[in-house]
Design a protein around this motif. Structure first.
Motif, PDB file in Angstrom:
ATOM      1  N   SER A 276       0.820  -1.217   0.000  1.00 39.01           N
ATOM      2  CA  SER A 276       0.000   0.000   0.000  1.00 39.01           C
ATOM      3  C   SER A 276       0.850   1.261   0.000  1.00 39.01           C
ATOM      4  CB  SER A 276      -0.910   0.024   1.231  1.00 39.01           C
ATOM      5  OG  SER A 276      -1.610  -1.190   1.357  1.00 39.01           O
ATOM      6  N   THR A 277       0.353   2.285  -0.701  1.00 37.99           N
ATOM      7  CA  THR A 277       1.056   3.561  -0.792  1.00 37.99           C
ATOM      8  C   THR A 277       0.059   4.708  -0.860  1.00 37.99           C
ATOM      9  OG1 THR A 277       2.758   2.467  -2.126  1.00 37.99           O
ATOM     10  CG2 THR A 277       2.808   4.861  -2.057  1.00 37.99           C
ATOM     11  N   PHE A 278       0.352   5.776  -0.123  1.00 34.19           N
ATOM     12  CA  PHE A 278      -0.394   7.018  -0.287  1.00 34.19           C
ATOM     13  C   PHE A 278       0.476   7.991  -1.063  1.00 34.19           C
ATOM     14  CE2 PHE A 278      -1.058  11.427   1.166  1.00 34.19           C
ATOM     15  CZ  PHE A 278      -2.339  11.625   0.652  1.00 34.19           C
ATOM     16  N   VAL A 279      -0.094   8.606  -2.097  1.00 35.01           N
ATOM     17  CA  VAL A 279       0.651   9.523  -2.955  1.00 35.01           C
ATOM     18  C   VAL A 279      -0.080  10.857  -3.004  1.00 35.01           C
ATOM     19  CG1 VAL A 279       1.665   9.888  -5.234  1.00 35.01           C
ATOM     20  CG2 VAL A 279       1.369   7.557  -4.378  1.00 35.01           C
ATOM     21  N   LEU A 280       0.669  11.945  -2.810  1.00 33.67           N
ATOM     22  CA  LEU A 280       0.106  13.285  -2.952  1.00 33.67           C
ATOM     23  C   LEU A 280       0.968  14.023  -3.972  1.00 33.67           C
ATOM     24  CD1 LEU A 280      -2.009  15.348  -2.053  1.00 33.67           C
ATOM     25  CD2 LEU A 280      -0.446  16.059  -0.236  1.00 33.67           C
ATOM     26  N   PRO A 281       0.695  13.813  -5.271  1.00 35.49           N
ATOM     27  CA  PRO A 281       1.531  14.439  -6.302  1.00 35.49           C
ATOM     28  C   PRO A 281       1.268  15.938  -6.395  1.00 35.49           C
ATOM     29  CG  PRO A 281      -0.325  13.310  -7.321  1.00 35.49           C
ATOM     30  CD  PRO A 281      -0.395  13.012  -5.849  1.00 35.49           C
ATOM     31  N   SER A 282       2.222  16.653  -6.991  1.00 33.96           N
ATOM     32  CA  SER A 282       1.996  18.074  -7.251  1.00 33.96           C
ATOM     33  C   SER A 282       0.899  18.213  -8.299  1.00 33.96           C
ATOM     34  CB  SER A 282       3.291  18.743  -7.726  1.00 33.96           C
ATOM     35  OG  SER A 282       3.758  18.130  -8.920  1.00 33.96           O
ATOM     36  N   MET A 283       0.342  19.398  -8.403  1.00 35.94           N
ATOM     37  CA  MET A 283      -0.838  19.594  -9.240  1.00 35.94           C
ATOM     38  C   MET A 283      -0.469  19.791 -10.708  1.00 35.94           C
ATOM     39  SD  MET A 283      -3.296  19.137  -7.198  1.00 35.94           S
ATOM     40  CE  MET A 283      -4.787  19.888  -7.848  1.00 35.94           C
ATOM     41  N   THR A 284       0.158  18.771 -11.275  1.00 39.59           N
ATOM     42  CA  THR A 284       0.462  18.733 -12.702  1.00 39.59           C
ATOM     43  C   THR A 284       0.097  17.365 -13.235  1.00 39.59           C
ATOM     44  OG1 THR A 284       2.723  17.923 -12.420  1.00 39.59           O
ATOM     45  CG2 THR A 284       2.416  20.311 -12.376  1.00 39.59           C
ATOM     46  N   THR A 285      -0.230  17.299 -14.524  1.00 38.08           N
ATOM     47  CA  THR A 285      -0.564  15.992 -15.108  1.00 38.08           C
ATOM     48  C   THR A 285       0.651  15.078 -15.126  1.00 38.08           C
ATOM     49  OG1 THR A 285      -0.186  16.971 -17.295  1.00 38.08           O
ATOM     50  CG2 THR A 285      -2.463  16.839 -16.524  1.00 38.08           C
ATOM     51  N   SER A 286       1.850  15.645 -15.251  1.00 37.18           N
ATOM     52  CA  SER A 286       3.053  14.804 -15.268  1.00 37.18           C
ATOM     53  C   SER A 286       3.268  14.128 -13.915  1.00 37.18           C
ATOM     54  CB  SER A 286       4.283  15.626 -15.653  1.00 37.18           C
ATOM     55  OG  SER A 286       4.491  16.684 -14.741  1.00 37.18           O
ATOM     56  N   ALA A 287       3.069  14.866 -12.818  1.00 36.04           N
ATOM     57  CA  ALA A 287       3.239  14.280 -11.486  1.00 36.04           C
ATOM     58  C   ALA A 287       2.146  13.260 -11.194  1.00 36.04           C
ATOM     59  CB  ALA A 287       3.222  15.383 -10.428  1.00 36.04           C
ATOM     60  N   LEU A 288       0.917  13.570 -11.598  1.00 41.17           N
ATOM     61  CA  LEU A 288      -0.185  12.638 -11.403  1.00 41.17           C
ATOM     62  C   LEU A 288       0.055  11.368 -12.219  1.00 41.17           C
ATOM     63  CD1 LEU A 288      -2.956  12.252 -10.061  1.00 41.17           C
ATOM     64  CD2 LEU A 288      -3.993  13.336 -12.057  1.00 41.17           C
ATOM     65  N   GLY A 289       0.543  11.557 -13.447  1.00 41.83           N
ATOM     66  CA  GLY A 289       0.845  10.404 -14.289  1.00 41.83           C
ATOM     67  C   GLY A 289       1.952   9.546 -13.716  1.00 41.83           C
ATOM     68  N   ALA A 290       2.956  10.185 -13.102  1.00 42.15           N
ATOM     69  CA  ALA A 290       4.066   9.431 -12.504  1.00 42.15           C
ATOM     70  C   ALA A 290       3.580   8.522 -11.381  1.00 42.15           C
ATOM     71  CB  ALA A 290       5.126  10.396 -11.986  1.00 42.15           C
ATOM     72  N   SER A 291       2.569   8.974 -10.632  1.00 41.66           N
ATOM     73  CA  SER A 291       2.036   8.134  -9.554  1.00 41.66           C
ATOM     74  C   SER A 291       1.365   6.882 -10.122  1.00 41.66           C
ATOM     75  CB  SER A 291       1.052   8.938  -8.695  1.00 41.66           C
ATOM     76  OG  SER A 291      -0.113   9.279  -9.424  1.00 41.66           O
ATOM     77  N   LEU A 292       0.716   7.010 -11.278  1.00 36.74           N
ATOM     78  CA  LEU A 292       0.087   5.845 -11.901  1.00 36.74           C
ATOM     79  C   LEU A 292       1.128   4.929 -12.535  1.00 36.74           C
ATOM     80  CD1 LEU A 292      -3.145   7.330 -13.539  1.00 36.74           C
ATOM     81  CD2 LEU A 292      -2.931   6.007 -11.439  1.00 36.74           C
ATOM     82  N   THR A 293       2.181   5.512 -13.089  1.00 28.62           N
ATOM     83  CA  THR A 293       3.264   4.693 -13.646  1.00 28.62           C
ATOM     84  C   THR A 293       3.924   3.862 -12.553  1.00 28.62           C
ATOM     85  OG1 THR A 293       3.691   6.347 -15.360  1.00 28.62           O
ATOM     86  CG2 THR A 293       5.434   4.759 -14.929  1.00 28.62           C
ATOM     87  N   SER A 294       4.120   4.489 -11.388  1.00 30.47           N
ATOM     88  CA  SER A 294       4.707   3.771 -10.253  1.00 30.47           C
ATOM     89  C   SER A 294       3.799   2.634  -9.802  1.00 30.47           C
ATOM     90  CB  SER A 294       4.942   4.749  -9.098  1.00 30.47           C
ATOM     91  OG  SER A 294       5.450   4.089  -7.969  1.00 30.47           O
ATOM     92  N   THR A 295       2.490   2.880  -9.794  1.00 30.76           N
ATOM     93  CA  THR A 295       1.534   1.837  -9.434  1.00 30.76           C
ATOM     94  C   THR A 295       1.587   0.685 -10.428  1.00 30.76           C
ATOM     95  OG1 THR A 295       0.057   3.453  -8.411  1.00 30.76           O
ATOM     96  CG2 THR A 295      -0.915   1.349  -9.058  1.00 30.76           C
ATOM     97  N   ALA A 296       1.704   1.021 -11.700  1.00 35.42           N
ATOM     98  CA  ALA A 296       1.807  -0.017 -12.738  1.00 35.42           C
ATOM     99  C   ALA A 296       3.059  -0.861 -12.542  1.00 35.42           C
ATOM    100  CB  ALA A 296       1.817   0.636 -14.119  1.00 35.42           C
ATOM    101  N   THR A 297       4.162  -0.213 -12.147  1.00 33.43           N
ATOM    102  CA  THR A 297       5.411  -0.935 -11.900  1.00 33.43           C
ATOM    103  C   THR A 297       5.258  -1.905 -10.736  1.00 33.43           C
ATOM    104  OG1 THR A 297       6.699   0.942 -12.717  1.00 33.43           O
ATOM    105  CG2 THR A 297       7.857  -0.661 -11.351  1.00 33.43           C
ATOM    106  N   THR A 298       4.593  -1.466  -9.674  1.00 30.27           N
ATOM    107  CA  THR A 298       4.364  -2.339  -8.519  1.00 30.27           C
ATOM    108  C   THR A 298       3.505  -3.537  -8.896  1.00 30.27           C
ATOM    109  OG1 THR A 298       4.475  -0.403  -7.068  1.00 30.27           O
ATOM    110  CG2 THR A 298       3.541  -2.407  -6.132  1.00 30.27           C
ATOM    111  N   LEU A 299       2.492  -3.313  -9.720  1.00 31.65           N
ATOM    112  CA  LEU A 299       1.638  -4.411 -10.172  1.00 31.65           C
ATOM    113  C   LEU A 299       2.441  -5.411 -10.989  1.00 31.65           C
ATOM    114  CD1 LEU A 299      -1.136  -5.729 -10.528  1.00 31.65           C
ATOM    115  CD2 LEU A 299      -1.572  -4.161 -12.422  1.00 31.65           C
ATOM    116  N   THR A 300       3.307  -4.920 -11.869  1.00 33.79           N
ATOM    117  CA  THR A 300       4.166  -5.806 -12.667  1.00 33.79           C
ATOM    118  C   THR A 300       5.083  -6.613 -11.763  1.00 33.79           C
ATOM    119  OG1 THR A 300       4.133  -4.250 -14.527  1.00 33.79           O
ATOM    120  CG2 THR A 300       5.904  -5.872 -14.500  1.00 33.79           C
ATOM    121  N   ARG A 301       5.586  -5.973 -10.703  1.00 36.77           N
ATOM    122  CA  ARG A 301       6.472  -6.669  -9.768  1.00 36.77           C
ATOM    123  C   ARG A 301       5.717  -7.792  -9.044  1.00 36.77           C
ATOM    124  NH1 ARG A 301       7.826  -2.445  -6.731  1.00 36.77           N
ATOM    125  NH2 ARG A 301       9.141  -1.703  -8.419  1.00 36.77           N
ATOM    126  N   THR A 302       4.468  -7.541  -8.699  1.00 45.40           N
ATOM    127  CA  THR A 302       3.651  -8.576  -8.058  1.00 45.40           C
ATOM    128  C   THR A 302       3.456  -9.761  -9.002  1.00 45.40           C
ATOM    129  OG1 THR A 302       2.478  -6.942  -6.726  1.00 45.40           O
ATOM    130  CG2 THR A 302       1.406  -9.071  -7.011  1.00 45.40           C
TER     131      THR A 302
END
Length: 693
Positions: A276-302
């Protein structure tokens, strides 16, 4: 031109990170258009709105990103259609099941995310680009990875249900984004959406499917009065799925105080083993997108940790009920009950201890000797019915030796460990699993002893530098009336308040913010770096050759001869005399140096990592448990998973050394004194072949 700024406009600029100079540039060079509020200027990705007479600033925002649909060839469409039918008819083929809960309350209309017209459109944009397109392009997702999107409003609404991850899904989201078919209104209630998410996550009964729940909200739940119900919903998912579930809570906003509930949800999930992770990205689409990319990486690792390296199929995870990790670690147990524990009389229990030695030919021999219980007053053993700990390969249960009354705990608390994955072959394979682990831990302990001896021999190292060891382990064979004989691995329970992880088997090193992602290019670079080490690093020159002898009965005699080269000659490595002031190294430096040492000490055939445990200040010792050993022998390249499923072979070694470069320090150099130069092992074209492994 002087323009009067309003409080509203100043606030918008601050929220969106727009400098006043940018607005002056827009007025001077921008393209002017009339609008219902006055005049609109567009320039360099910004839109600036002023009054009709250009004397008052009204608002400003970044222009929304335009997405384009992907052209899909006919053959790809055919394959996607076949896969979609299979996904609908056979859930056992699913590789992952992701539910994305998106807040659609009225506050998601706010246009304070750089690169999007509103918070809701920013989420939709990032789901398309960073969770779907990114995974498709990297090859980490396909049609057997299903995605659902749940809109969280006053009532939960399933916008997309169990859709295969394909370019068709991407195009569908692009259409909705470009056509502005997304409406944010009303309140955001958590519970209805959580119930829908739970229903979707539990619809597939196959336990070989990795799970992910992404919860994206911009504030407190409207049903805050139902706080307990919200946390109970998350707890139910944690008890059911544990580590198989990834849970990411994404806060969209500028004030962390708005996200206490999301943080509490993450804490509850963690307590039951969910990643589990809580993410509070900065208010940009790039930062918000990075949080989803990180989530995708964790799912791939699982998915990777559930995948059999030989068949490339995902294993089924054993279905168990989990208990609160915090409760299990903090609770002091003095007596056990049949409600919570399985109880076994000693006539149904046999304890075995692993022993090994070398015969007259220097070949490793081993056996499991029967042993008494660890406490002389023990008449029963008790094993908790619920799992409190969970790793990639093993479950952990509370375990006790119990006195004559069948209730009172005698002796110290213990931990029993079993395979997390479903093992084919019944008790035979179950027994092999615990024995492999036990032998692996004992091998690690022997290498730790040699490492300590090396530290003792070097005057340059202060005697106050910590030493290392591994916990003792034994096998308890339990004769169950219903399940038959069950073998479990048992070791001492360590102090959870002191528990620490120094490195892992996938390249993580203490101090990193997150586990590194090894792309194809980065992995190739890691193999190239390892190839250079194999050519220029060292092999043992002193009496460590015997360390490579585990499973020696399965290896060629040349392995022993090669690793023992130079063992009969005197080595200067244990007789270093340097007059400089001795250096006291930290526990962290010792842990990283031990992993490095293990690779050279075993002739570059093994590397011990995933170092976790405690630093016992009283004995000045790092006490490790659950080690991972990567094995690779260039003469026996067919041998894989020698030390269990977490043994990643040469790939694991490459990943370790790629990140170890940043912390390979003076102690590493000292403990590798006395090692000879390496030799070319792979022959012509070795670097090309090395990446294939």
């Amino acid at each position: 031109m002087i323009i009067k700024e309003t409080e509203h406009a100043r606030q918008r600029r601050a929220e969106r990170g727009i400098d006043k100079k940018d607005l002056q540039e827009a007025l001077k060079h921008g393209e002017e258009h009339p609008c219902k509020f006055g005049r609109k200027y567009k320039y360099n990705g910004l839109t600036y709105i002023v009054s009709w007479n250009k004397k008052k600033e009204i608002t400003c925002y970044a222009n929304a990103f335009k997405m384009k649909k992907v052209n899909i060839p006919g053959k790809m469409l055919e394959h996607a259609y076949v896969a979609k039918k299979r996904v609908e008819q056979d859930p056992s083929c699913w590789k992952s099941n992701t539910v994305i809960v998106v807040d659609t309350s009225g506050s998601m209309r706010e246009s304070d995310v750089w690169g999007a017209s509103s918070r809701l459109h920013a989420v939709w944009l990032c789901v398309a680009l960073d969770f779907i397109a990114h995974r498709l392009e990297s090859g980490n997702a396909g049609p057997y990875d299903v995605i659902s999107v749940v809109f969280m409003g006053e009532q939960g609404h399933t916008a997309i249900k169990l859709a295969p991850t394909t370019w068709q899904l991407y195009n569908k989201i692009v259409d909705q984004y470009n056509n502005r078919n997304l409406m944010a209104k009303g309140h955001g209630f958590y519970i209805p959406s959580l119930k829908i998410a739970q229903k979707i996550l539990t619809c597939n009964k196959s336990s070989s499917c990795a799970l992910s729940l992404i919860f994206m909200s911009d504030g407190r739940p409207s049903d805050l009065c139902s706080k307990d119900s919200i946390l109970e919903s998350v707890e139910a998912l944690g008890k059911m799925f544990g580590r198989r579930l990834n849970f990411t809570a994404v806060g969209i906003g500028n004030h962390s105080s708005e996200f206490e509930m999301l943080k509490n949800m993450v804490d509850i999930a963690k307590d039951f083993g969910v990643q589990s992770t809580f993410v509070l990205p900065s208010m940009t689409t790039s930062a918000l997108g990075a949080s989803l990319t990180s989530t995708a990486t964790t799912l791939t690792r699982t998915q990777t940790e559930m995948t059999d390296i030989k068949t490339m199929k995902q294993h089924n995870v054993r279905e168990v009920i989990r208990e609160s990790r915090r409760k299990a670690l903090e609770e002091v147990v003095t007596s056990v009950s049949l409600e919570d524990y399985y109880l076994y009389r000693l006539d149904n229990v046999q304890r075995y201890v692993y022993h090994e030695w070398r015969d007259e030919n220097r070949k490793l021999q081993y056996f499991y000797d029967t042993a008494e219980m660890q406490h002389p007053m023990a008449k029963f053993v008790a094993m908790n019915k619920k799992v409190f700990g969970e790793g990639a390969e093993r479950y952990a249960f509370r375990f006790f030796e119990v006195g004559e009354d069948g209730k009172t705990v005698v002796g110290k608390p213990l931990v029993a460990k079993e395979s997390r994955l479903v093992l084919d072959g019944g008790e035979k394979h179950r027994k092999r699993f615990v024995q492999t682990f036990c032998r692996t831990q004992q091998l690690a302990r022997r290498i730790a002893d040699e490492f300590n001896a090396k530290l003792d021999s070097l005057n340059r190292i202060d005697k106050a530098t910590p030493r290392v060891t591994f916990l003792d382990c034994s096998v308890y064979e339990l004769n169950d009336n219903y399940l038959g004989k069950q073998s479990v691995l048992v070791e001492e329970k360590i102090d959870h308040m002191k528990w620490h992880k120094w490195n892992t088997n996938n390249g993580y090193v203490e101090g990193m913010e997150e586990v590194p992602e090894f792309t194809h290019d980065k992995l190739k670079a890691a193999f190239d770096h390892l190839a250079k080490l194999e050519l220029h690093d060292d092999v043992p020159k002193f009496g460590i050759g015997d360390l490579d002898a585990i499973y020696e009965d399965d290896e060629e005699d040349e392995t022993e001869n090669e690793d023992s080269e130079g063992n009969n000659s005197k080595s200067s490595s244990f007789d270093v005399r340097i007059t400089c002031t001795p250096i006291k190294f930290t526990a962290s430096e010792v842990a990283q140096a031990f992993s490095h040492f293990s690779y050279l000490a075993t002739g570059r055939k093994r590397l011990i990592c995933d170092l976790q445990g405690i630093f016992d200040e009283a004995s000045n010792t790092l006490k490790f448990t659950d080690p991972v050993i990567h094995y690779y022998n260039y003469r026996r390249q067919d041998r894989e998973n020698v030390h269990g499923r977490t043994d990643r072979g040469r790939k694991g070694m490459a990943m370790f050394f790629e990140t170890h470069k940043g912390c390979c320090g003076h102690l590493c150099r000292l403990v590798t004194l006395g090692f000879k130069r390496g030799r070319m092992r792979h022959g012509k074209g070795s670097r090309q072949r090395s990446f294939a492994h």
